[in-house]
Design a protein around this motif. Structure first.
Motif, mmCIF file in Angstrom:
data_model
loop_
_atom_site.group_PDB
_atom_site.id
_atom_site.type_symbol
_atom_site.label_atom_id
_atom_site.label_comp_id
_atom_site.label_asym_id
_atom_site.label_seq_id
_atom_site.Cartn_x
_atom_site.Cartn_y
_atom_site.Cartn_z
ATOM 1 N N LEU A 180 -6.900 -31.935 -37.932
ATOM 2 C CA LEU A 180 -5.865 -30.912 -37.834
ATOM 3 C C LEU A 180 -6.487 -29.557 -38.127
ATOM 4 N N MET A 181 -6.255 -28.604 -37.260
ATOM 5 C CA MET A 181 -6.778 -27.262 -37.498
ATOM 6 C C MET A 181 -5.852 -26.222 -36.886
ATOM 7 N N SER A 182 -6.026 -24.992 -37.325
ATOM 8 C CA SER A 182 -5.317 -23.871 -36.719
ATOM 9 C C SER A 182 -6.313 -23.045 -35.927
ATOM 10 N N SER A 183 -5.789 -22.165 -35.097
ATOM 11 C CA SER A 183 -6.613 -21.224 -34.350
ATOM 12 C C SER A 183 -5.917 -19.878 -34.425
ATOM 13 N N ARG A 184 -6.610 -18.899 -34.998
ATOM 14 C CA ARG A 184 -5.992 -17.587 -35.204
ATOM 15 C C ARG A 184 -6.785 -16.490 -34.504
ATOM 16 N N ASN A 185 -6.106 -15.703 -33.711
ATOM 17 C CA ASN A 185 -6.696 -14.517 -33.087
ATOM 18 C C ASN A 185 -7.936 -14.873 -32.267
ATOM 19 N N ALA A 186 -8.933 -14.007 -32.269
ATOM 20 C CA ALA A 186 -10.134 -14.210 -31.473
ATOM 21 C C ALA A 186 -11.237 -13.310 -32.016
ATOM 22 N N THR A 187 -12.461 -13.560 -31.581
ATOM 23 C CA THR A 187 -13.611 -12.777 -32.020
ATOM 24 C C THR A 187 -14.107 -11.888 -30.876
ATOM 25 N N ARG A 188 -14.990 -10.966 -31.212
ATOM 26 C CA ARG A 188 -15.609 -10.121 -30.180
ATOM 27 C C ARG A 188 -16.311 -10.977 -29.131
ATOM 28 N N GLU A 189 -16.968 -12.041 -29.570
ATOM 29 C CA GLU A 189 -17.648 -12.931 -28.626
ATOM 30 C C GLU A 189 -16.654 -13.547 -27.646
ATOM 31 N N ASP A 190 -15.461 -13.904 -28.139
ATOM 32 C CA ASP A 190 -14.429 -14.451 -27.256
ATOM 33 C C ASP A 190 -14.025 -13.427 -26.199
ATOM 34 N N PHE A 191 -13.839 -12.164 -26.619
ATOM 35 C CA PHE A 191 -13.473 -11.113 -25.672
ATOM 36 C C PHE A 191 -14.528 -10.970 -24.580
ATOM 37 N N HIS A 192 -15.796 -10.956 -24.980
ATOM 38 C CA HIS A 192 -16.859 -10.800 -23.990
ATOM 39 C C HIS A 192 -16.884 -11.982 -23.016
ATOM 40 N N GLU A 193 -16.664 -13.187 -23.538
ATOM 41 C CA GLU A 193 -16.667 -14.354 -22.656
ATOM 42 C C GLU A 193 -15.483 -14.318 -21.695
ATOM 43 N N VAL A 194 -14.322 -13.914 -22.184
ATOM 44 C CA VAL A 194 -13.151 -13.774 -21.316
ATOM 45 C C VAL A 194 -13.423 -12.760 -20.213
ATOM 46 N N MET A 195 -13.974 -11.625 -20.583
ATOM 47 C CA MET A 195 -14.230 -10.577 -19.596
ATOM 48 C C MET A 195 -15.227 -11.035 -18.538
ATOM 49 N N GLU A 196 -16.222 -11.774 -18.939
ATOM 50 C CA GLU A 196 -17.184 -12.306 -17.982
ATOM 51 C C GLU A 196 -16.507 -13.300 -17.040
ATOM 52 N N THR A 197 -15.632 -14.126 -17.601
ATOM 53 C CA THR A 197 -14.905 -15.108 -16.786
ATOM 54 C C THR A 197 -13.999 -14.416 -15.769
ATOM 55 N N LEU A 198 -13.325 -13.341 -16.204
ATOM 56 C CA LEU A 198 -12.474 -12.574 -15.295
ATOM 57 C C LEU A 198 -13.299 -11.895 -14.212
ATOM 58 N N LEU A 199 -14.431 -11.325 -14.590
ATOM 59 C CA LEU A 199 -15.272 -10.628 -13.620
ATOM 60 C C LEU A 199 -15.806 -11.589 -12.569
ATOM 61 N N GLU A 200 -16.105 -12.808 -12.982
ATOM 62 C CA GLU A 200 -16.615 -13.818 -12.055
ATOM 63 C C GLU A 200 -15.515 -14.438 -11.209
ATOM 64 N N GLY A 201 -14.246 -14.174 -11.555
ATOM 65 C CA GLY A 201 -13.125 -14.707 -10.782
ATOM 66 C C GLY A 201 -12.776 -16.144 -11.085
ATOM 67 N N ARG A 202 -13.320 -16.706 -12.163
ATOM 68 C CA ARG A 202 -12.979 -18.088 -12.505
ATOM 69 C C ARG A 202 -11.561 -18.196 -13.052
ATOM 70 N N ILE A 203 -11.027 -17.099 -13.569
ATOM 71 C CA ILE A 203 -9.622 -16.991 -13.956
ATOM 72 C C ILE A 203 -9.101 -15.694 -13.364
ATOM 73 N N GLN A 204 -7.903 -15.743 -12.751
ATOM 74 C CA GLN A 204 -7.333 -14.579 -12.080
ATOM 75 C C GLN A 204 -6.187 -13.996 -12.913
ATOM 76 N N ALA A 205 -6.347 -12.750 -13.316
ATOM 77 C CA ALA A 205 -5.357 -12.097 -14.167
ATOM 78 C C ALA A 205 -3.996 -11.999 -13.488
ATOM 79 N N GLU A 206 -3.989 -11.766 -12.181
ATOM 80 C CA GLU A 206 -2.720 -11.516 -11.489
ATOM 81 C C GLU A 206 -1.792 -12.722 -11.522
ATOM 82 N N LYS A 207 -2.327 -13.909 -11.757
ATOM 83 C CA LYS A 207 -1.482 -15.105 -11.798
ATOM 84 C C LYS A 207 -0.570 -15.121 -13.022
#
Length: 336
Positions: free
Chosen positions: A277-304
């Protein structure tokens, strides 16, 4: 400048205030877009923990750097996102690289005034940018980073069955990042239109309505194994208490949604699974950078994710419409 303040539950008011000055180590940001999230909705209806009024809401921010004292990586004119979890950099969590759960954390738009105003002043250390991203992608980086952080807390392996309880924007983000890792993701909600949105917008294959014998359907999908990872993205007490039933033996249960009250499980049911059992709170700078890379590569589409838009000068009078279930809002964006 114009500022929108939630003066008390159910009430917004606009006011004119001075544009912030520029403190050392900070940058002045012109706000261009703010995403509306569950935290804002809960604050408006009076059910958000750790909250006091009056408060300027909004922490999913895309903006432009107007002034910055020390231009290095971040420069005036840059389009940026804000990491809205301001940390002390000194407590045990910060020293161990877990700034997302700092002992003295101050969340923009929750513990202090946030982004529903024309200009904001934020620490330079809380600014993140990625060339090539548009405003929608920048504003969505924060909620997507929360979903990614939750997935990174897990031990998901390729081919695992994963259950996400709660088909809102956070749950959808968890779904997308779990699928990037090769998981087979079941989305569960009581809202059939949200489930259909998962199917129509994201191509989700496995949908379960929590009001229609969910345990039997999950058992059928997984051939009796249930799910090695279960995420709660509802913050609903009944859902939190009940979703342990869907965790496989040896599995993990990760709480992403936030609930004011105590939750409880029958200990033998929890123990026999050797549940993690664990919680997950907020995010780290590393998470933001990984998300942005994923968005830039088009693996996840923001418009959806984005279903509604509203002008900043309309929020004070039309915010109620974003809460109305008949309008089927998934993610609304405020445009300045």
């Amino acid at each position: 400048m114009k500022q929108l303040r939630c003066s008390k539950p159910g009430a917004f008011e606009y006011q004119q205030v001075d544009t912030p000055g520029l403190k050392e180590g900070f940058a002045l940001i012109k706000v261009l877009q703010v995403g509306i999230c569950g935290t804002d909705l809960h604050a408006f209806d009076g059910t958000q923990p750790y909250f006091s009024y009056p408060r300027v809401l909004g922490h999913e921010i895309a903006g432009e750097v107007v002034k910055i004292a020390d231009q290095s990586e971040i420069k005036e004119g840059d389009l940026i996102a804000v990491i809205p979890y301001f940390n002390c950099k000194a407590c045990i969590a910060c020293r161990r690289g877990k700034s997302n759960c700092c002992e003295k954390i101050s969340v923009f738009g929750v513990h202090e005034n946030g982004g529903m105003q024309e200009y904001i002043q934020v620490p330079v250390s809380s600014i993140v940018k990625k060339e090539g991203l548009n405003l929608d992608q920048l504003a969505l980086s924060e909620p997507l980073a929360i979903g990614l952080h939750a997935v990174k807390r897990s031990k998901i392996q390729h081919g695992d069955w994963v259950l996400v309880v709660g088909a809102g924007p956070i749950g959808m983000g968890i779904m997308e990042f779990a699928r990037v890792r090769g998981a087979k993701v079941i989305m569960m909600d009581v809202n059939e239109s949200r489930l259909q949105a998962c199917k129509e917008r994201f191509g989700a294959e496995f949908l379960v309505n929590a009001l229609e014998e969910p345990s039997e359907k999950i058992a059928e999908l997984t051939r009796g194994d249930f799910c090695t990872t279960v995420f709660d993205a509802t913050g609903n007490l009944k859902a939190i208490n009940g979703s342990l039933n869907y965790v496989s033996h040896g599995g993990e249960y990760i709480l992403v949604g936030l609930q004011k009250e105590n939750f409880s499980f029958k200990h033998p049911d929890f123990h026999k699974r050797e549940t993690t059992l664990m919680s997950s709170r907020n995010a780290t700078r590393e998470d933001f950078h990984e998300v942005m890379e994923t968005l830039l590569e088009g693996r996840i589409q923001a418009e959806k994710f984005i279903t509604h838009r509203i002008r900043f000068d309309q929020v004070g009078t039309d915010f109620d419409s974003l809460i109305d279930p008949q309008n089927q809002v998934i993610k609304a964006m405020i445009d300045f």
